[in-house]
Design an enzyme around this catalytic site. Structure first.
Site, PDB file in Angstrom:
ATOM      1  CG  ASP A   9      11.013  48.594 -13.259  1.00  0.00           C
ATOM      2  OD1 ASP A   9       9.886  48.717 -12.782  1.00  0.00           O
ATOM      3  OD2 ASP A   9      12.036  48.997 -12.664  1.00  0.00           O
ATOM      4  CG  ASP A 104      13.104  52.447 -12.557  1.00  0.00           C
ATOM      5  OD1 ASP A 104      11.936  52.872 -12.560  1.00  0.00           O
ATOM      6  OD2 ASP A 104      13.458  51.417 -11.972  1.00  0.00           O
ATOM      7  CD  GLU A 105       7.527  51.209 -14.363  1.00  0.00           C
ATOM      8  OE1 GLU A 105       6.513  50.563 -14.545  1.00  0.00           O
ATOM      9  OE2 GLU A 105       7.684  51.940 -13.375  1.00  0.00           O
TER      10      GLU A 105
HETATM   11  P1  TTP Z   1      11.002  51.131  -8.723  1.00  0.00           P
HETATM   12  O1  TTP Z   1      11.262  50.671 -10.133  1.00  0.00           O
HETATM   13  O2  TTP Z   1       9.644  50.947  -8.151  1.00  0.00           O
HETATM   14  O3  TTP Z   1      12.001  50.379  -7.731  1.00  0.00           O
HETATM   15  P2  TTP Z   1      13.500  49.989  -7.936  1.00  0.00           P
HETATM   16  O4  TTP Z   1      13.970  50.266  -9.310  1.00  0.00           O
HETATM   17  O5  TTP Z   1      14.298  50.626  -6.857  1.00  0.00           O
HETATM   18  O6  TTP Z   1      13.502  48.427  -7.642  1.00  0.00           O
HETATM   19  P3  TTP Z   1      12.966  47.244  -8.588  1.00  0.00           P
HETATM   20  O7  TTP Z   1      14.164  46.371  -8.826  1.00  0.00           O
HETATM   21  O8  TTP Z   1      11.912  46.561  -7.775  1.00  0.00           O
HETATM   22  O9  TTP Z   1      12.420  47.850  -9.830  1.00  0.00           O
HETATM   23  O10 TTP Z   1      11.376  52.666  -8.589  1.00  0.00           O
HETATM   24  C1  TTP Z   1      12.443  53.249  -9.285  1.00  0.00           C
HETATM   25  C2  TTP Z   1      13.142  54.294  -8.419  1.00  0.00           C
HETATM   26  O11 TTP Z   1      12.190  55.273  -7.998  1.00  0.00           O
HETATM   27  C3  TTP Z   1      13.741  53.713  -7.162  1.00  0.00           C
HETATM   28  O12 TTP Z   1      15.055  53.243  -7.365  1.00  0.00           O
HETATM   29  C4  TTP Z   1      13.683  54.866  -6.214  1.00  0.00           C
HETATM   30  C5  TTP Z   1      12.490  55.693  -6.668  1.00  0.00           C
HETATM   31  N1  TTP Z   1      11.359  55.464  -5.755  1.00  0.00           N
HETATM   32  C6  TTP Z   1      11.096  56.403  -4.761  1.00  0.00           C
HETATM   33  O13 TTP Z   1      11.771  57.427  -4.666  1.00  0.00           O
HETATM   34  N2  TTP Z   1      10.062  56.158  -3.892  1.00  0.00           N
HETATM   35  C7  TTP Z   1       9.281  55.032  -3.954  1.00  0.00           C
HETATM   36  O14 TTP Z   1       8.360  54.849  -3.148  1.00  0.00           O
HETATM   37  C8  TTP Z   1       9.548  54.085  -5.003  1.00  0.00           C
HETATM   38  C9  TTP Z   1       8.710  52.841  -5.133  1.00  0.00           C
HETATM   39  C10 TTP Z   1      10.584  54.350  -5.873  1.00  0.00           C
HETATM   40 MG    MG Z   2      12.876  49.662 -10.994  1.00  0.00          MG
END
Ligand code: TTP
Ligand code: MG
Length: 359
Positions: A9, A104-105
């Protein structure tokens, strides 16, 4: 056989891409999202901004109050999609068994390829390093025996963390795990669990399956399994693409074939580019066209055994148009592809299918 699963992730993904591309955004609190004036929300924010209590889905106006120095940048989805594609290309240098959950995951099943010196941990390290060097962002990774623990582990030392939970540590790791960390347990369920005295997975183990089902419905079974570190869900590769198509809607209706030649040429070029980038040339089984008329009726025409050359599409379009002889609002061109999925298995769902207690 003991499975080996990696969950990856990216760290503050959209924000990380923006910081990568603009050095002025590094080291200061930033968020990606809509502007406060237009009642926007944050899609995400960097870790500097999280120190102020900011998080995804928070209204930008509220974020600005908590962190007045916040810099908000507008999302550029094209860049994130491109980085996501590049990440998947790196994963696929290691294994074909990739289940993307979002841009991203992803889960990777490396059971078959990790052997001797090539441990799952080494694979996770190599992937993290390649993404850092080639994409200039960081991803956190979790390595363990199933999806559940790998996912919890990848979140354990965010950002830029690697957490390995080897088989002999699964039991202790899970026992101490707060219920909130179980995927599918949101704040509503967590509160309900707390009211019953369920704080961590060791507490859940004291409840019978019957009791868990009575209180938490179908999700009770998931809780019963997860509390014991069990998760049999396979890593399911994304569904294989069945067709590639392009289409265009016109501001003003097209009267008919006499007018559409240059448009078809453009659409055809675009379609060829899409087929090229999907490397799908050998999989084409059919060509098809779609026409939407000014009365909003739609017709499609297909032809099997085609090489999908431009004249094939022109003929199909004429055939479709002659069915109505009316002005046209939309033209689409496409090809259907051989389903490689036939050899793999039945069509697979794209997303994580953990039932959730929340609606
Ligand atoms: P996430 O992996 O949930 O968050 P992140 O990568 O920004 O942070 P982390 O380090 O905690 O993993 O989500 C991935 C992307 O998806 C994030 O960069 C932006 C998008 N996203 C949205 O557009 N809306 C949302 O509510 C969430 C949770 C994520
Ligand atoms: Mg992330």
């Amino acid at each position: 056989m003991q499975r080996k699963i990696i969950h990856l992730d990216a760290d503050c993904f959209y924000a990380a891409i923006e910081m990568r591309d603009d050095p002025a955004l590094r080291g200061i609190p930033i968020a990606v999202g809509g502007s406060a004036e237009r009642r926007g929300v944050l899609t995400t924010c960097n870790y500097e901004a999280r120190a102020f209590g900011l998080h995804s889905a928070m209204p930008t106006a509220q974020a600005m109050r908590l962190c007045p120095s916040l810099t908000v940048v507008a999302p550029q989805m094209g860049k994130y999609r491109e980085a996501s594609k590049a990440m998947r290309a790196i994963f696929s240098d290691f294994t074909e068994i990739i289940e993307p959950l979002s841009l991203d995951e992803a889960y990777l099943d490396v059971s078959e390829i990790s052997d001797g010196d090539l441990t799952a941990t080494r694979i996770a390290k190599a992937i993290r390093q390649r993404i850092r060097e080639e994409l200039h962002i960081t991803v956190s990774a979790g390595v363990s025996v199933n999806k559940f623990i790998a996912k919890v582990a990848s979140d354990w030392k965010k950002p830029d963390g690697l957490t390995v939970v080897p088989p002999d540590q699964v039991d202790a790791f899970v026992a101490a795990l707060p219920v909130k960390k179980i995927p599918g347990v949101g704040s509503v369920t967590a509160e309900k669990m707390h009211r019953y005295g369920l704080r961590n997975c060791a507490d859940i183990r004291n409840w019978s399956l019957f009791e868990l089902r009575r209180r938490f419905g179908k999700f009770g079974l998931v809780l019963h399994e997860r509390a014991r570190g069990r998760d049999e869900r396979p890593v399911q590769p994304a569904r294989v693409r069945k067709s590639i198509s392009v289409e265009r809607t016109f501001d003003e209706d097209i009267s008919g074939p006499a007018e559409w030649a240059p448009i078809i040429e453009q659409l055809y070029t675009h379609l060829m580019e899409r087929i090229e980038s999907a490397k799908a040339w050998n999989g084409i089984t059919k060509a098809f066209i779609k026409l939407k008329f000014n009365d909003f009726t739609t017709t499609t025409v297909e032809r099997v055994g085609t090489k999908a050359i431009e004249t094939d599409f022109q003929q199909l379009l004429l055939e479709g148009w002659e069915r109505r002889l009316q002005p046209v609002r939309l033209i689409g061109l496409g090809v259907r592809l051989l389903e490689e999925g036939d050899q793999i298995s039945a069509p697979l769902p794209f997303s994580d299918s953990t039932p959730s207690a929340e609606v």
